[in-house]
Design an enzyme around this catalytic site. Structure first.
Site, PDB file in Angstrom:
ATOM      1  CE  LYS A   3      -8.225   1.089  -5.861  1.00  0.00           C
ATOM      2  NZ  LYS A   3      -7.588   2.341  -5.390  1.00  0.00           N
ATOM      3  CB  SER A  20      -4.362  -0.189  -3.928  1.00  0.00           C
ATOM      4  OG  SER A  20      -5.410   0.805  -3.524  1.00  0.00           O
ATOM      5  CE  LYS A  54      -7.147  -1.190  -1.199  1.00  0.00           C
ATOM      6  NZ  LYS A  54      -5.846  -0.315  -1.162  1.00  0.00           N
ATOM      7  CB  SER A  78      -7.115   3.098  -1.953  1.00  0.00           C
ATOM      8  OG  SER A  78      -6.669   3.524  -3.316  1.00  0.00           O
TER       9      SER A  78
END
Length: 388
Positions: free
Chosen positions: A69, A129, A231, A66
């Site tokens: 992202k 997320s 993140k 992720s």
């Protein structure tokens, strides 16, 4: 320092100033070695200078989970910044984007065939997320997730991410979906630099949508007040990953951890890199922007000289205590001739420490210089002819 009037010839104009971008191996003060970390790859970067302070396997393309992202959110943020998107625009949720809430993926829990505002979608991507949020905005902006991945790769190329290829907007496993730790640090730096209006979202500890409140998975947000993003990521293939940023005083560092073995490990390793980086290095700013650093002579101009300087200040990331040892050398372009536009490149600053070269920065004209009249130019040509 006026270099134009004291040098025997403007073609040999060289001025020595004080500046540096990097660290010399022969620095008088030893730096403690970076911590040994049990992961696949990591990098720690200074935000201002972009200097890599330490890395292991930082250029290796790896599954980013992720952390992907960050590119999805960056594209959304830049579309908001440009006006292409508005925070209140509504985004439809297709069945393809809809997240069923299995243990295999993280979700914002958008209602199928419903809609959500762009700003809620952005929070769903960053804080929760959400794979559903990422797919929905991809379809909204590009028609399909595959088409959005094309945009992601174009943006990665523009930013200089050389070891990255995106196949989707979520980071779900795909054999062609890869990114390097260095590239992800470049992306994090771009988010902090270019998305200032939205960067504060990366520090939000929780977000509630559709009656479901979820916490940010970045554990450092709860334990270190200097950490304000960015993140987390995890898949079985990628391991536990974390891109984080910390600001202490006037210095900001970015860290990327890939392939650690647990949530706790990625947080501990990031904390160790930050403590080492801030303890070992400092940022100095010896050369300011828009200040005359040299005044080379101008051929055929209404003015005899032109002031040259920097468009942006020099920021140097150096070992603590080494500021007195850093230097720079100005090299001016030979044959500077009018007309000269403001901002025209007229040379460069070469950065060094202890005699070793560590980069350069462009010098530009700080003001325009118009071309002299015909008879003035003719007289200058005559003088040049007889001075040879």
């Amino acid at each position: 320092m006026n270099t134009g009037s004291t040098m025997p010839h403007w073609q040999k104009a060289i001025a020595v100033l004080t500046a540096c971008f990097s660290v010399s191996a022969s620095a008088a003060i030893a730096i403690a070695p970076a911590p040994t970390l049990e992961n696949t790859a990591y990098v720690v970067m200074d935000f201002e200078s972009g200097r890599i302070l330490s890395q292991v396997n930082a250029e290796q393309p790896l599954p980013p989970a992720s952390l992907t992202k960050m590119m999805t959110s960056y594209i959304v943020e830049q579309a908001l910044k440009s006006g292409r998107l508005k925070p209140t625009d509504m985004v439809s949720v297709s069945e393809n984007a809809w997240c069923r809430g299995t243990n295999a993926e993280s979700c914002m829990y958008l209602p199928v065939h419903g809609s959500a505002s762009v700003i809620d979608i952005l929070r769903g991507i960053i804080v929760q997320s959400g794979n559903d949020a990422s797919k929905a905005i991809a379809e909204h902006m590009a028609g399909s997730e595959a088409s959005f991945a094309v945009l992601m790769n174009k943006e990665a190329e523009r930013l200089g991410m050389k070891n990255t290829h995106f196949a989707n907007a979520t980071g779900l496993p795909d054999p062609t979906h890869r990114a390097s730790a260095h590239d992800l640090a470049i992306l994090a730096r771009a988010i902090i630099r270019d998305s200032s209006d939205y960067y504060k979202i990366y520090a939000e500890k929780e977000f509630k949508y559709n009656g479901i409140k979820q916490g940010n998975r970045n554990a450092l947000l709860y334990t270190d007040s200097t950490v304000d993003g960015l993140k987390t990521g995890h898949t079985a293939e990628a391991g536990f990953c974390l891109t984080a940023s910390s600001k202490r005083g006037d210095m900001r560092l970015i860290s990327v951890i890939m392939g650690s073995k647990s949530m706790q490990a990625r947080a501990d390793q990031t904390r160790a890199l930050f403590n080492w980086g801030f303890g070992s290095f400092e940022d100095v700013r010896p050369l300011a922007a828009n200040v005359s650093l040299a005044t080379p002579k101008v051929r055929f101009g209404k003015a005899e000289v032109v002031n040259v300087g920097l468009l942006a200040p020099v920021v140097a990331t150096i070992p603590r205590g080494q500021a007195a040892n850093v230097k720079s050398e100005i090299q001016l372009t030979p044959g500077i001739t009018a007309p000269i536009a403001k901002g025209a490149v007229l040379g460069k600053v070469l950065i060094s420490l202890d005699g070793q070269s560590y980069g350069e920065q462009t010098l530009v004209a700080l003001e325009p210089v118009e071309e002299a009249g015909f008879f003035s130019r003719l007289w200058q040509r005559i003088k040049e002819f007889f001075s040879k």
